[in-house]
Design a protein around this motif. Structure first.
Motif, PDB file in Angstrom:
ATOM      1  N   PRO A 200     -22.849   5.802 -13.435  1.00 27.85           N
ATOM      2  CA  PRO A 200     -22.427   6.239 -14.768  1.00 27.85           C
ATOM      3  C   PRO A 200     -22.946   7.647 -15.075  1.00 27.85           C
ATOM      4  CG  PRO A 200     -24.321   4.782 -14.939  1.00 27.85           C
ATOM      5  CD  PRO A 200     -23.971   4.855 -13.481  1.00 27.85           C
TER       6      PRO A 200
ATOM      7  N   HIS B 203     -23.486   5.203 -20.802  1.00 24.02           N
ATOM      8  CA  HIS B 203     -22.238   4.458 -20.607  1.00 24.02           C
ATOM      9  C   HIS B 203     -21.044   5.405 -20.579  1.00 24.02           C
ATOM     10  CE1 HIS B 203     -19.238   1.334 -20.922  1.00 24.02           C
ATOM     11  NE2 HIS B 203     -20.158   0.397 -21.037  1.00 24.02           N
TER      12      HIS B 203
ATOM     13  N   THR C 228     -19.573   1.908 -14.918  1.00 28.38           N
ATOM     14  CA  THR C 228     -19.530   2.302 -16.328  1.00 28.38           C
ATOM     15  C   THR C 228     -20.918   2.439 -16.927  1.00 28.38           C
ATOM     16  OG1 THR C 228     -19.378   0.010 -17.148  1.00 28.38           O
ATOM     17  CG2 THR C 228     -17.300   1.169 -16.678  1.00 28.38           C
ATOM     18  N   HIS C 229     -21.863   1.632 -16.461  1.00 28.18           N
ATOM     19  CA  HIS C 229     -23.242   1.725 -16.950  1.00 28.18           C
ATOM     20  C   HIS C 229     -24.161   0.985 -15.998  1.00 28.18           C
ATOM     21  CE1 HIS C 229     -21.852  -2.069 -18.743  1.00 28.18           C
ATOM     22  NE2 HIS C 229     -23.089  -2.387 -19.072  1.00 28.18           N
TER      23      HIS C 229
END
Length: 218
Positions: free
Chosen positions: A82, A139, A57-58
């Protein structure tokens, strides 16, 4: 046919790593393997999931620290995500390791960056990719329309929201991501945050004072 998931808290940050799979084909993905790779591999084996992607996600260390090790142990599965705006975080992983007292994690790049509107597929399941800058500029959130389930990383928590005091964090961007990209998905959507218990978007719109609103119906 349905989407299943198992949350495994990892590292001393208690980061929620999620093993997500299609119960018909048993193909799946691992979202944010921040560490404790031996524990994650044991759970994957116990569940009988054939992991086809690791999804990030990040770029923060507690979400990506175990990525390359786990990918190797699973047979060099693809690393996706990401968004490329977080590349600077991935290139700075060695410094993050020293700062946060983690085992040394070397810089890496995923096999594929993710953009708004992309999808991640496994078995007969699809996760939609939503770019949600604010906590970090790159993100992303992963959303299953069919399961009404979102994996939101560090954008939103039960009763709180992500920090924006890191390099290239932006509080206004974070609020915009939550209110214009997550809320329209529906109040009934359950979300798995990067830390802490799950909740629903509707619950947070009513009770989370950082982002509560009048809850118009979508």
């Amino acid at each position: 046919m349905s989407l299943q998931y198992q949350v495994v808290p990892v590292t001393h940050f208690a980061q929620n790593c999620s093993i997500v799979w299609c119960d018909e084909t048993m193909e799946g993905v691992v979202v944010d393997p921040g560490g404790d790779v031996k524990q994650l591999k044991a759970m994957i084996d116990e569940l009988g999931v054939k992991v086809v992607h690791i999804v990030l996600t990040h770029g923060h260390l507690d979400h990506v620290g175990g990525t390359e090790s786990l990918a190797d142990q699973l047979g060099n599965v693809d690393i996706v995500g990401p968004h490329k705006a977080d590349n600077f975080w991935l290139q700075g992983l060695e410094g993050q390791s020293q700062m946060f007292g983690f085992p040394l994690t070397e810089a890496f790049e995923p096999n594929r960056w993710l953009d708004e509107g992309d999808t991640v597929t496994f078995g007969k399941q699809t996760l939609q990719v939503i770019h949600t800058p604010g906590h970090t500029p790159g993100h992303v959130v992963l959303f299953s329309e069919e399961a009404r389930l979102a994996f939101v990383g560090d954008v939103l928590f039960h009763g709180s929201i992500g920090r924006t005091d890191f390099p290239q964090g932006n509080h206004g961007d974070l609020l915009n991501s939550i209110k214009t990209k997550l809320w329209p998905l529906g109040n009934d959507v359950t979300f798995i945050p990067g830390h802490g218990p799950k909740s629903t978007f509707g619950h947070e719109r009513l009770h989370n004072h950082y982002v509560a609103d009048e809850m118009p119906l979508y």
